[in-house]
Scaffold this motif. Structure first.
Motif, short mmCIF file in Angstrom:
data_model
loop_
_atom_site.label_atom_id
_atom_site.label_comp_id
_atom_site.label_asym_id
_atom_site.label_seq_id
_atom_site.Cartn_x
_atom_site.Cartn_y
_atom_site.Cartn_z
N LEU A 59 -11.23 45.53 -40.99
CA LEU A 59 -12.38 46.24 -40.42
C LEU A 59 -13.50 46.24 -41.45
O LEU A 59 -13.28 46.55 -42.62
N GLU A 60 -14.71 45.88 -41.01
CA GLU A 60 -15.88 46.00 -41.87
C GLU A 60 -16.82 47.04 -41.29
O GLU A 60 -17.30 46.90 -40.16
N LEU A 61 -17.08 48.09 -42.06
CA LEU A 61 -17.96 49.19 -41.66
C LEU A 61 -19.38 48.88 -42.10
O LEU A 61 -19.64 48.74 -43.29
N GLY A 62 -20.30 48.77 -41.15
CA GLY A 62 -21.66 48.41 -41.50
C GLY A 62 -21.74 46.95 -41.90
O GLY A 62 -22.18 46.63 -43.00
N CYS A 63 -21.34 46.07 -41.01
CA CYS A 63 -21.21 44.65 -41.35
C CYS A 63 -22.55 43.96 -41.51
O CYS A 63 -22.63 42.90 -42.15
N GLY A 64 -23.62 44.52 -40.94
CA GLY A 64 -24.89 43.82 -40.98
C GLY A 64 -24.80 42.49 -40.25
O GLY A 64 -24.06 42.34 -39.28
N ALA A 65 -25.54 41.50 -40.74
CA ALA A 65 -25.58 40.19 -40.09
C ALA A 65 -24.54 39.24 -40.65
O ALA A 65 -24.64 38.03 -40.48
N LEU A 66 -23.54 39.78 -41.30
CA LEU A 66 -22.50 39.01 -42.00
C LEU A 66 -23.13 38.28 -43.19
O LEU A 66 -24.32 38.29 -43.40
N GLY A 67 -22.30 37.65 -43.98
CA GLY A 67 -22.79 37.01 -45.18
C GLY A 67 -21.65 36.31 -45.89
O GLY A 67 -20.53 36.19 -45.37
N PRO A 68 -21.89 35.84 -47.12
CA PRO A 68 -20.87 35.08 -47.84
C PRO A 68 -19.56 35.82 -48.06
O PRO A 68 -18.49 35.20 -48.02
N ALA A 69 -19.62 37.12 -48.29
CA ALA A 69 -18.38 37.87 -48.54
C ALA A 69 -17.50 37.91 -47.29
O ALA A 69 -16.28 37.73 -47.37
N PRO A 89 -27.76 47.11 -32.99
CA PRO A 89 -27.45 45.98 -32.10
C PRO A 89 -28.09 44.68 -32.56
O PRO A 89 -27.53 43.60 -32.36
N THR A 90 -29.25 44.77 -33.19
CA THR A 90 -29.90 43.55 -33.69
C THR A 90 -29.06 42.91 -34.79
O THR A 90 -28.87 41.69 -34.81
N GLN A 91 -28.55 43.74 -35.71
CA GLN A 91 -27.69 43.20 -36.76
C GLN A 91 -26.44 42.58 -36.16
O GLN A 91 -25.98 41.52 -36.61
N LEU A 92 -25.85 43.22 -35.16
CA LEU A 92 -24.64 42.68 -34.56
C LEU A 92 -24.90 41.37 -33.83
O LEU A 92 -24.06 40.46 -33.84
N GLU A 93 -26.07 41.24 -33.20
CA GLU A 93 -26.41 39.97 -32.54
C GLU A 93 -26.51 38.86 -33.57
O GLU A 93 -26.01 37.74 -33.34
N LEU A 94 -27.14 39.15 -34.71
CA LEU A 94 -27.23 38.15 -35.78
C LEU A 94 -25.84 37.82 -36.32
O LEU A 94 -25.53 36.67 -36.62
N ALA A 95 -25.00 38.85 -36.45
CA ALA A 95 -23.64 38.65 -36.96
C ALA A 95 -22.83 37.76 -36.02
O ALA A 95 -22.11 36.85 -36.46
N ALA A 96 -22.93 38.02 -34.73
CA ALA A 96 -22.18 37.23 -33.75
C ALA A 96 -22.65 35.78 -33.75
O ALA A 96 -21.83 34.85 -33.66
N THR A 97 -23.95 35.58 -33.88
CA THR A 97 -24.48 34.22 -33.96
C THR A 97 -23.96 33.51 -35.20
O THR A 97 -23.51 32.35 -35.14
N GLU A 98 -23.99 34.20 -36.33
CA GLU A 98 -23.52 33.63 -37.59
C GLU A 98 -22.04 33.31 -37.51
O GLU A 98 -21.59 32.23 -37.95
N ALA A 99 -21.25 34.21 -36.95
CA ALA A 99 -19.81 33.99 -36.83
C ALA A 99 -19.54 32.76 -35.96
O ALA A 99 -18.67 31.93 -36.29
N GLY A 100 -20.27 32.63 -34.87
CA GLY A 100 -20.08 31.48 -34.00
C GLY A 100 -20.44 30.18 -34.68
O GLY A 100 -19.71 29.18 -34.57
N GLU A 101 -21.56 30.18 -35.42
CA GLU A 101 -22.00 28.95 -36.09
C GLU A 101 -21.03 28.52 -37.19
O GLU A 101 -20.90 27.33 -37.46
N GLN A 102 -20.35 29.50 -37.80
CA GLN A 102 -19.41 29.16 -38.86
C GLN A 102 -17.99 28.92 -38.34
O GLN A 102 -17.08 28.65 -39.13
#
Length: 228
Positions: A59-69, A89-102
């Protein structure tokens, strides 16, 4: 200049959500200077997980837009499923996009909301991470969330988070990161009380280290394990 110990506004969480929605691109660029410490303590967390029992849930609390860690965590254990929580929700949208791309789409679930309101069964997670996120909660709420983390972790599970080094009842900056919509709030029990808070949640502190960032803000980084 920030104002010290202001009253906690009744709409605190909605204001933080609104600010992070507006700040999302700026914050993603700004936080890159903090990525080395996030990577360091993610690696430390991984080193303390049992090699004989690969982690299955985190579980990541306050994940933001994800990142290298976060990418490091997911790459290290391809069978690991990560629940990503954020109030924005904006951060989560960016995070979901990043997760999908990776290629992490199947490994990730995104949960929007205040971390204080999260509810999971006891002994659900092998690892819980909270980087620069619990510090946005009022201090009593930090204590409550860390107490929940102690319940959510499996025996042998590991928690990593950072807390502000200086004790402060509340701190507000009206235009954080120079943004007009950058109103932001932080609080902290300080180094020793934060460490004690983790211990009182039933966790054994393995690492306690203080680092000061380029802006002069000091943080205590804590890695702790739930006894088996």
């Amino acid at each position: 200049m920030p104002s010290s110990s202001p009253p906690i506004p009744p709409n605190l969480k909605s204001r933080i959500e609104t600010s992070y929605n507006a700040l999302a691109p700026t914050y993603q660029t700004w936080k890159t200077s903090h990525d080395p410490l996030r990577l360091k303590y993610t690696q430390t967390l991984l080193s303390h997980l049992s090699p004989s029992h690969p982690p299955s849930r985190a579980l990541e609390l306050g994940c933001g837009a994800l990142g290298p860690a976060t990418s490091l965590l997911l790459r290290s254990h391809p069978s690991l499923h990560l629940t990503c929580n954020d109030i924005s929700p904006t951060q989560l949208e960016l995070a979901a996009t990043e997760a999908g791309e990776q290629g992490f789409g199947a490994q990730t679930t995104f949960v929007r909301g205040d971390m204080l309101g999260l509810s999971f069964a006891g002994e659900t997670f092998d690892a819980v991470l909270g980087f620069y996120s619990l510090i946005h909660l009022p201090r009593d709420e930090q204590t409550a969330v860390v107490g929940k983390v102690g319940e959510w972790l499996k025996p042998g599970g590991v928690f990593v988070a950072n807390f502000a080094e200086r004790e402060v009842g509340g701190l507000v900056e009206e235009r954080w990161l120079g943004e007009r919509e950058g109103w932001m709030y932080w609080s902290s029990w300080g180094t020793e009380k934060s460490v004690r808070m983790v211990e009182e949640a039933g966790l054994e502190v393995l690492v306690k280290e203080v680092h000061t960032d380029e802006d002069g803000a000091g943080f205590v980084w804590v890695v702790a394990r739930k006894p088996r």
